[in-house]
Scaffold this motif. Sequence first.
Motif, PDB file in Angstrom:
ATOM      1  N   VAL A  44       0.658  -1.592  -0.088  1.00  0.00           N
ATOM      2  CA  VAL A  44      -0.065   0.084   0.183  1.00  0.00           C
ATOM      3  C   VAL A  44       0.675   1.415   0.022  1.00  0.00           C
ATOM      4  CG1 VAL A  44      -1.988   1.421   1.598  1.00  0.00           C
ATOM      5  CG2 VAL A  44      -1.966  -0.868   1.270  1.00  0.00           C
ATOM      6  N   PRO A  45       0.514   2.136  -1.168  1.00  0.00           N
ATOM      7  CA  PRO A  45       1.285   3.717  -0.457  1.00  0.00           C
ATOM      8  C   PRO A  45       1.167   4.121   0.558  1.00  0.00           C
ATOM      9  CG  PRO A  45       0.897   2.624  -3.267  1.00  0.00           C
ATOM     10  CD  PRO A  45       0.179   2.106  -1.708  1.00  0.00           C
ATOM     11  N   ASP A  46       2.163   4.207   0.944  1.00  0.00           N
ATOM     12  CA  ASP A  46       1.985   5.364   2.109  1.00  0.00           C
ATOM     13  C   ASP A  46       0.820   6.644   1.238  1.00  0.00           C
ATOM     14  OD1 ASP A  46       3.871   4.030   3.560  1.00  0.00           O
ATOM     15  OD2 ASP A  46       5.341   5.573   3.195  1.00  0.00           O
ATOM     16  N   THR A  47       0.896   6.868   0.522  1.00  0.00           N
ATOM     17  CA  THR A  47       0.064   8.593   0.771  1.00  0.00           C
ATOM     18  C   THR A  47      -1.269   7.692   0.481  1.00  0.00           C
ATOM     19  OG1 THR A  47       0.290   8.125  -1.976  1.00  0.00           O
ATOM     20  CG2 THR A  47       2.178   9.928  -1.044  1.00  0.00           C
ATOM     21  N   ILE A  48      -1.502   6.502  -0.227  1.00  0.00           N
ATOM     22  CA  ILE A  48      -3.434   6.066  -0.198  1.00  0.00           C
ATOM     23  C   ILE A  48      -3.610   5.879   1.272  1.00  0.00           C
ATOM     24  CG2 ILE A  48      -4.628   4.401  -0.530  1.00  0.00           C
ATOM     25  CD1 ILE A  48      -2.927   4.383  -3.281  1.00  0.00           C
ATOM     26  N   ARG A  49      -2.377   5.475   2.368  1.00  0.00           N
ATOM     27  CA  ARG A  49      -2.797   4.810   3.367  1.00  0.00           C
ATOM     28  C   ARG A  49      -3.107   5.926   4.297  1.00  0.00           C
ATOM     29  NH1 ARG A  49      -2.042   1.486   7.460  1.00  0.00           N
ATOM     30  NH2 ARG A  49      -1.756   1.969   9.475  1.00  0.00           N
ATOM     31  N   ASP A  50      -1.945   7.110   3.780  1.00  0.00           N
ATOM     32  CA  ASP A  50      -2.389   8.438   5.367  1.00  0.00           C
ATOM     33  C   ASP A  50      -4.205   9.117   4.703  1.00  0.00           C
ATOM     34  OD1 ASP A  50       0.216   8.300   5.870  1.00  0.00           O
ATOM     35  OD2 ASP A  50       1.094   9.779   4.666  1.00  0.00           O
ATOM     36  N   ASP A  51      -4.008   9.479   3.074  1.00  0.00           N
ATOM     37  CA  ASP A  51      -5.161   9.574   2.756  1.00  0.00           C
ATOM     38  C   ASP A  51      -6.941   8.832   3.201  1.00  0.00           C
ATOM     39  OD1 ASP A  51      -4.273  11.353   1.114  1.00  0.00           O
ATOM     40  OD2 ASP A  51      -4.361  10.486  -0.627  1.00  0.00           O
ATOM     41  N   VAL A  52      -6.748   7.232   3.428  1.00  0.00           N
ATOM     42  CA  VAL A  52      -7.627   6.782   4.141  1.00  0.00           C
ATOM     43  C   VAL A  52      -7.974   7.278   5.241  1.00  0.00           C
ATOM     44  CG1 VAL A  52      -8.541   4.230   4.929  1.00  0.00           C
ATOM     45  CG2 VAL A  52      -7.686   4.794   2.113  1.00  0.00           C
ATOM     46  N   ILE A  53      -6.950   7.056   6.179  1.00  0.00           N
ATOM     47  CA  ILE A  53      -7.119   7.446   7.273  1.00  0.00           C
ATOM     48  C   ILE A  53      -6.979   9.106   7.678  1.00  0.00           C
ATOM     49  CG2 ILE A  53      -5.343   7.757  10.077  1.00  0.00           C
ATOM     50  CD1 ILE A  53      -3.738   5.172   9.218  1.00  0.00           C
ATOM     51  N   SER A  54      -6.597   9.923   7.134  1.00  0.00           N
ATOM     52  CA  SER A  54      -6.849  10.949   7.292  1.00  0.00           C
ATOM     53  C   SER A  54      -8.625  11.449   6.601  1.00  0.00           C
ATOM     54  CB  SER A  54      -6.387  12.392   6.180  1.00  0.00           C
ATOM     55  OG  SER A  54      -7.033  13.484   6.170  1.00  0.00           O
ATOM     56  N   PHE A  55      -9.665  10.436   6.014  1.00  0.00           N
ATOM     57  CA  PHE A  55     -11.068  10.583   5.338  1.00  0.00           C
ATOM     58  C   PHE A  55     -11.619  10.450   6.551  1.00  0.00           C
ATOM     59  CE2 PHE A  55     -14.430   8.281   3.674  1.00  0.00           C
ATOM     60  CZ  PHE A  55     -15.035   9.658   3.008  1.00  0.00           C
ATOM     61  N   LEU A  56     -11.111   9.073   7.412  1.00  0.00           N
ATOM     62  CA  LEU A  56     -11.789   8.079   8.183  1.00  0.00           C
ATOM     63  C   LEU A  56     -11.645   9.056   9.674  1.00  0.00           C
ATOM     64  CD1 LEU A  56     -10.826   4.923   8.124  1.00  0.00           C
ATOM     65  CD2 LEU A  56     -13.251   5.904   6.907  1.00  0.00           C
ATOM     66  N   HIS A  57     -10.355   9.953   9.681  1.00  0.00           N
ATOM     67  CA  HIS A  57     -10.217  11.127  11.332  1.00  0.00           C
ATOM     68  C   HIS A  57     -11.414  11.954  11.142  1.00  0.00           C
ATOM     69  CE1 HIS A  57      -7.913  12.376  14.825  1.00  0.00           C
ATOM     70  NE2 HIS A  57      -7.776  13.427  13.985  1.00  0.00           N
ATOM     71  N   LYS A  58     -11.106  12.420  10.140  1.00  0.00           N
ATOM     72  CA  LYS A  58     -11.882  13.287  10.096  1.00  0.00           C
ATOM     73  C   LYS A  58     -13.418  13.451   9.587  1.00  0.00           C
ATOM     74  CE  LYS A  58     -13.124  17.322   6.827  1.00  0.00           C
ATOM     75  NZ  LYS A  58     -13.352  17.597   5.022  1.00  0.00           N
ATOM     76  N   LEU A  59     -14.419  12.471   9.747  1.00  0.00           N
ATOM     77  CA  LEU A  59     -15.103  11.948  10.234  1.00  0.00           C
ATOM     78  C   LEU A  59     -15.398  11.324  11.300  1.00  0.00           C
ATOM     79  CD1 LEU A  59     -16.258   9.924   6.247  1.00  0.00           C
ATOM     80  CD2 LEU A  59     -17.033  12.078   7.196  1.00  0.00           C
ATOM     81  N   ARG A  60     -14.910  10.531  11.775  1.00  0.00           N
ATOM     82  CA  ARG A  60     -15.119  10.677  13.362  1.00  0.00           C
ATOM     83  C   ARG A  60     -14.978  11.902  13.796  1.00  0.00           C
ATOM     84  NH1 ARG A  60     -10.674   6.320  16.791  1.00  0.00           N
ATOM     85  NH2 ARG A  60     -12.288   6.064  18.276  1.00  0.00           N
ATOM     86  N   THR A  61     -14.502  12.802  13.500  1.00  0.00           N
ATOM     87  CA  THR A  61     -13.967  13.795  14.399  1.00  0.00           C
ATOM     88  C   THR A  61     -15.118  15.095  14.097  1.00  0.00           C
ATOM     89  OG1 THR A  61     -11.679  14.703  14.205  1.00  0.00           O
ATOM     90  CG2 THR A  61     -12.740  16.322  14.825  1.00  0.00           C
ATOM     91  N   GLU A  62     -15.387  14.881  13.367  1.00  0.00           N
ATOM     92  CA  GLU A  62     -17.290  15.296  13.095  1.00  0.00           C
ATOM     93  C   GLU A  62     -18.570  14.799  13.585  1.00  0.00           C
ATOM     94  OE1 GLU A  62     -15.680  17.601   8.385  1.00  0.00           O
ATOM     95  OE2 GLU A  62     -17.109  15.488   8.805  1.00  0.00           O
ATOM     96  N   GLY A  63     -17.762  13.824  14.070  1.00  0.00           N
ATOM     97  CA  GLY A  63     -18.937  12.948  14.205  1.00  0.00           C
ATOM     98  C   GLY A  63     -20.147  12.090  13.237  1.00  0.00           C
ATOM     99  N   SER A  64     -18.914  12.276  11.945  1.00  0.00           N
ATOM    100  CA  SER A  64     -20.048  11.240  11.133  1.00  0.00           C
ATOM    101  C   SER A  64     -20.001   9.710  11.237  1.00  0.00           C
ATOM    102  CB  SER A  64     -19.561  11.834   9.730  1.00  0.00           C
ATOM    103  OG  SER A  64     -20.499  13.214  10.299  1.00  0.00           O
ATOM    104  N   LEU A  65     -18.798   9.764  12.127  1.00  0.00           N
ATOM    105  CA  LEU A  65     -18.503   8.144  12.635  1.00  0.00           C
ATOM    106  C   LEU A  65     -17.918   8.061  13.683  1.00  0.00           C
ATOM    107  CD1 LEU A  65     -15.894   6.919   9.735  1.00  0.00           C
ATOM    108  CD2 LEU A  65     -17.761   6.598   9.742  1.00  0.00           C
ATOM    109  N   ARG A  66     -18.462   6.973  13.887  1.00  0.00           N
ATOM    110  CA  ARG A  66     -17.798   5.921  15.714  1.00  0.00           C
ATOM    111  C   ARG A  66     -16.900   5.005  16.167  1.00  0.00           C
ATOM    112  NH1 ARG A  66     -24.533   5.091  17.951  1.00  0.00           N
ATOM    113  NH2 ARG A  66     -24.714   7.469  17.869  1.00  0.00           N
TER     114      ARG A  66
END
Length: 88
Positions: A66-88
Amino acid sequence: MPDASAWHPRLPPAARLRHDQVRNTDVLLLPERVIVLHGSGRAVLDLVDGTRTVDEIIAALVPDPVPDTIRDDVISFLHKLRTEGSLR
């Protein structure tokens, strides 16, 4: 950003993934909020079921290595949704 490798993200019970015909894009519907998904956001959220870890989601999306950029993008996307309360 906290370590996401052991996190099992899941959508809140009231959340729904839909394709918006008017916008011709995928959206995440939440009570009193709509999140327009761009790029591979829908593919990531389709794998969010509360049983898969973030690493398992990434592995399902991208073959090894897995390229680091893709891994970082997915983690960042999920973390942002979690921070906004859209994911648990």
